[in-house]
Design a protein around this motif. Structure first.
Motif, PDB file in Angstrom:
ATOM      1  N   PHE A 163       1.970   6.866  -6.731  1.00 24.79           N
ATOM      2  CA  PHE A 163       0.852   7.697  -7.050  1.00 24.79           C
ATOM      3  C   PHE A 163       1.367   9.118  -6.857  1.00 24.79           C
ATOM      4  O   PHE A 163       1.278  10.109  -7.687  1.00 24.79           O
ATOM      5  CB  PHE A 163      -0.426   7.501  -6.267  1.00 24.79           C
ATOM      6  CG  PHE A 163      -1.605   8.337  -6.499  1.00 24.79           C
ATOM      7  CD1 PHE A 163      -2.357   8.331  -7.596  1.00 24.79           C
ATOM      8  CD2 PHE A 163      -1.844   9.397  -5.757  1.00 24.79           C
ATOM      9  CE1 PHE A 163      -3.391   9.259  -7.923  1.00 24.79           C
ATOM     10  CE2 PHE A 163      -2.936  10.280  -5.866  1.00 24.79           C
ATOM     11  CZ  PHE A 163      -3.619  10.229  -7.062  1.00 24.79           C
TER      12      PHE A 163
ATOM     13  N   VAL B 225      -8.037  -0.729  -5.333  1.00 25.88           N
ATOM     14  CA  VAL B 225      -7.494  -0.889  -3.815  1.00 25.88           C
ATOM     15  C   VAL B 225      -8.393  -0.908  -2.566  1.00 25.88           C
ATOM     16  O   VAL B 225      -8.355  -1.605  -1.664  1.00 25.88           O
ATOM     17  CB  VAL B 225      -6.312   0.294  -3.797  1.00 25.88           C
ATOM     18  CG1 VAL B 225      -5.223   0.052  -2.576  1.00 25.88           C
ATOM     19  CG2 VAL B 225      -5.306   0.060  -4.784  1.00 25.88           C
ATOM     20  N   LEU B 226      -9.233   0.221  -2.946  1.00 26.45           N
ATOM     21  CA  LEU B 226     -10.207   0.480  -1.857  1.00 26.45           C
ATOM     22  C   LEU B 226     -11.558   0.288  -2.285  1.00 26.45           C
ATOM     23  O   LEU B 226     -12.260   1.208  -2.609  1.00 26.45           O
ATOM     24  CB  LEU B 226     -10.136   1.953  -1.313  1.00 26.45           C
ATOM     25  CG  LEU B 226      -8.707   2.312  -1.059  1.00 26.45           C
ATOM     26  CD1 LEU B 226      -8.754   3.962  -0.722  1.00 26.45           C
ATOM     27  CD2 LEU B 226      -8.367   1.736   0.324  1.00 26.45           C
TER      28      LEU B 226
ATOM     29  N   VAL C 234       0.798  -1.245  -0.027  1.00 27.11           N
ATOM     30  CA  VAL C 234      -0.006  -0.035   0.007  1.00 27.11           C
ATOM     31  C   VAL C 234       0.800   1.362   0.038  1.00 27.11           C
ATOM     32  O   VAL C 234       0.504   2.262  -0.699  1.00 27.11           O
ATOM     33  CB  VAL C 234      -0.993  -0.103   1.178  1.00 27.11           C
ATOM     34  CG1 VAL C 234      -1.617   1.451   1.326  1.00 27.11           C
ATOM     35  CG2 VAL C 234      -1.856  -1.037   0.872  1.00 27.11           C
TER      36      VAL C 234
ATOM     37  N   GLY D 291       0.979   4.198  -2.856  1.00 22.95           N
ATOM     38  CA  GLY D 291       0.906   5.456  -2.361  1.00 22.95           C
ATOM     39  C   GLY D 291       2.014   6.416  -2.908  1.00 22.95           C
ATOM     40  O   GLY D 291       2.008   7.305  -3.475  1.00 22.95           O
TER      41      GLY D 291
ATOM     42  N   ARG E 178     -15.051   8.936  -3.702  1.00 24.05           N
ATOM     43  CA  ARG E 178     -14.025  10.122  -3.587  1.00 24.05           C
ATOM     44  C   ARG E 178     -14.603  11.044  -2.975  1.00 24.05           C
ATOM     45  O   ARG E 178     -15.613  11.417  -2.908  1.00 24.05           O
ATOM     46  CB  ARG E 178     -13.834  10.609  -4.991  1.00 24.05           C
ATOM     47  CG  ARG E 178     -12.710   9.544  -5.925  1.00 24.05           C
ATOM     48  CD  ARG E 178     -12.570  10.101  -7.156  1.00 24.05           C
ATOM     49  NE  ARG E 178     -11.624   9.310  -7.976  1.00 24.05           N
ATOM     50  CZ  ARG E 178     -10.216   9.395  -7.897  1.00 24.05           C
ATOM     51  NH1 ARG E 178      -9.830  10.502  -7.179  1.00 24.05           N
ATOM     52  NH2 ARG E 178      -9.429   8.803  -8.589  1.00 24.05           N
TER      53      ARG E 178
ATOM     54  N   VAL F  56      -2.896   4.875 -10.301  1.00 23.66           N
ATOM     55  CA  VAL F  56      -3.364   3.978  -9.521  1.00 23.66           C
ATOM     56  C   VAL F  56      -4.805   3.809  -9.482  1.00 23.66           C
ATOM     57  O   VAL F  56      -5.425   4.736  -9.533  1.00 23.66           O
ATOM     58  CB  VAL F  56      -2.638   4.176  -8.168  1.00 23.66           C
ATOM     59  CG1 VAL F  56      -3.392   3.016  -7.230  1.00 23.66           C
ATOM     60  CG2 VAL F  56      -1.432   4.304  -7.702  1.00 23.66           C
ATOM     61  N   ASP F  57      -5.374   2.587  -9.663  1.00 20.92           N
ATOM     62  CA  ASP F  57      -6.816   2.301  -9.829  1.00 20.92           C
ATOM     63  C   ASP F  57      -7.187   2.115  -8.309  1.00 20.92           C
ATOM     64  O   ASP F  57      -7.274   0.977  -7.805  1.00 20.92           O
ATOM     65  CB  ASP F  57      -7.099   1.237 -10.689  1.00 20.92           C
ATOM     66  CG  ASP F  57      -8.639   0.784 -10.527  1.00 20.92           C
ATOM     67  OD1 ASP F  57      -9.498   1.742 -10.128  1.00 20.92           O
ATOM     68  OD2 ASP F  57      -9.011  -0.180 -11.281  1.00 20.92           O
ATOM     69  N   TRP F  58      -7.607   3.363  -7.697  1.00 19.70           N
ATOM     70  CA  TRP F  58      -7.633   3.214  -6.278  1.00 19.70           C
ATOM     71  C   TRP F  58      -9.061   2.443  -5.980  1.00 19.70           C
ATOM     72  O   TRP F  58      -9.225   1.962  -4.892  1.00 19.70           O
ATOM     73  CB  TRP F  58      -7.908   4.725  -5.485  1.00 19.70           C
ATOM     74  CG  TRP F  58      -6.511   5.260  -5.618  1.00 19.70           C
ATOM     75  CD1 TRP F  58      -5.989   6.443  -6.222  1.00 19.70           C
ATOM     76  CD2 TRP F  58      -5.261   5.050  -4.705  1.00 19.70           C
ATOM     77  NE1 TRP F  58      -4.582   6.655  -5.859  1.00 19.70           N
ATOM     78  CE2 TRP F  58      -4.344   5.830  -5.121  1.00 19.70           C
ATOM     79  CE3 TRP F  58      -5.243   3.945  -3.777  1.00 19.70           C
ATOM     80  CZ2 TRP F  58      -3.090   5.712  -4.303  1.00 19.70           C
ATOM     81  CZ3 TRP F  58      -4.097   3.757  -3.164  1.00 19.70           C
ATOM     82  CH2 TRP F  58      -3.030   4.468  -3.547  1.00 19.70           C
ATOM     83  N   SER F  59      -9.857   2.542  -6.787  1.00 20.38           N
ATOM     84  CA  SER F  59     -11.203   1.879  -6.680  1.00 20.38           C
ATOM     85  C   SER F  59     -11.022   0.314  -6.630  1.00 20.38           C
ATOM     86  O   SER F  59     -11.800  -0.446  -5.855  1.00 20.38           O
ATOM     87  CB  SER F  59     -12.160   1.835  -7.913  1.00 20.38           C
ATOM     88  OG  SER F  59     -11.714   1.389  -9.067  1.00 20.38           O
TER      89      SER F  59
END
Length: 440
Positions: free
Chosen positions: A22, A33-34, A15, A19, A39, A28-31
């Protein structure tokens, strides 16, 4: 960006790597990751790319008031001459709070004092004792600067031998707020200082600049390439401006950024400027796709002028597996020279020594010392008893029943602790502890 780090849990390391990637402009496809996250708008002030806080540098105060000598050096604030000898010890305190510019020199995610700074420290100490030439200096271990806290720094200069040569060493150890060190001293470099040879004439700069017959080497995304190899240099250490090559020779122009240019006079040769001069050697390795070596052993280092803010650089093979480095000012006058510099690769493992240094706690297994056998004429068991009941023992429901019914307390009382079903682990542990303490 390091994804695998020793002594760091894999999930946390991955992680943090995402970060960091990014933050450096990566996508980074944060969707992913999280999952399920959404948002939100960030607060404005603290995340604007402008800084409004006033810098309040921490000074060393008047060290002469406690019997020390003042040096006026940004990293070495005090000096003491040891009684009964001509040995001297220079000391200082290094931290990102006091020397924030060091944060721009990160290797594999760790802030490291550049080797160029260690050379400058030794030259400064040598100047104090009349030894203006660094005959040799070998780096042993990186000087890591913690994100929080500081390190105590010492440069020790030994007594002069019959030929005027003095041994020199650089050590550090963690510094606590009380002003004393903690833990073992770490040796970072050792070498020899000698008196400067006034009869030696410094190498003259090439008559024509840029050098005739030298081809231009594009700097371009050079620092981005270094960042991909783990050498993440910030603005202060991005001083390489232009580079040329002529056979095995490398020529370059380097300059200090405006934010630190005014500090050049405080050093003999600003570490960021000397470090940037050495970056020209990495241009060839960057073009060839090889690794990025760092300074390891210096020989024959002399400083001819102080306070330089920009340099012309000439680097060439020394015929012994190293390189010679000659530095000149913008007028072509000598500033510094290195007769031989040997480079070596550095690995992430060499810089992982402080991965756990941000915690005051450690996990250790301490073997319990057995109390031996216990002999008692009478036994009592609090609780259900069962197999715990010894011969001649009695069972009591609780401690109150034991005290109320016994004329004399038994020699041994066994308390049966049965785990309670349900509830969170912390709540269960806390309840069991409270019960045991109540009985005691």
């Amino acid at each position: 960006v390091a994804v695998l780090r020793r002594r760091v849990p894999e999930v946390r390391a991955v992680v943090e790597a995402a970060g960091g990637f990014f933050a450096r402009g990566g996508s980074v496809d944060w969707s992913a990751v999280l999952a399920g996250g959404r948002r939100v708008e960030l607060p404005t002030y603290a995340f604007e790319r402008e800084r409004y806080w006033l810098d309040a540098p921490a000074g060393v105060g008047d060290v002469t008031a406690v019997g020390l000598g003042a040096t006026g050096h940004p990293l070495l604030g005090a000096v003491v001459e040891l009684a009964g000898s001509d040995r001297m010890v220079f000391s200082g305190r290094v931290s990102l709070a006091s020397q924030g510019w060091l944060a721009d020199h990160a290797v594999y995610g760790t802030v490291v004092v550049p080797g160029a700074a260690l050379v400058e420290l030794v030259l400064r100490a040598g100047d104090e004792v009349g030894c203006g030439r660094l005959e040799e200096l070998t780096l042993q271990a990186p000087l890591v600067v913690p994100q929080v806290g500081a390190v105590r720094l010492q440069v020790s200069v030994g007594e002069a031998d019959a030929e005027g040569r003095r041994a020199v060493g650089i050590h550090s150890r963690p510094h606590d707020p009380a002003g004393v060190g903690t833990g073992e001293w770490t040796a970072h470099a050792d070498g020899v200082l000698v008196e400067a040879d006034v009869d030696v004439v410094p190498v003259a700069c090439v008559e024509v600049w840029p050098p005739q017959g030298a081809g231009v080497v594009g700097v371009g995304d050079f620092y981005e390439v270094l960042a991909g190899r783990g050498f993440d240099y910030g603005p202060v250490f991005r001083g390489l401006r232009r580079v040329w090559r002529r056979g095995d020779e490398v020529f370059a122009e380097v300059a200090l950024p405006e934010e630190v240019a005014d500090a050049a006079d405080a050093f003999g040769l600003h570490p960021a400027l000397l470090d940037a001069a050495l970056h020209a050697m990495s241009i060839a390795s960057a073009e060839e796709g090889s690794g990025t070596p760092v300074p390891f052993a210096w020989s024959g280092v002399s400083l001819h002028a102080v306070g330089a803010r920009a340099l012309r650089v000439r680097i060439a093979p020394d015929g012994r597996g190293g390189v010679t480095v000659d530095l000149f000012d913008e007028a072509g006058l000598p500033v510094a020279s290195v007769e031989s510099l040997i480079l070596r690769e550095v690995s992430p493992e060499q810089l992982a020594v402080r991965d756990d240094a941000d915690s005051l706690f450690g996990v250790e297994w301490v073997s319990a010392v057995g109390g031996g056998s216990v002999e008692a004429d009478s036994w009592a068991v609090l609780g259900a008893g069962g197999g715990l009941l010894a011969e001649g023992g009695r069972v009591f429901a609780d401690v109150d029943a034991l005290v109320a019914s016994a004329d004399e307390l038994p020699g041994v009382v066994v308390l049966e602790c049965v785990p309670v079903e349900g509830g969170s682990v912390p709540d269960v542990v806390r309840g069991q502890l409270a019960g045991v303490l109540g009985v005691v």
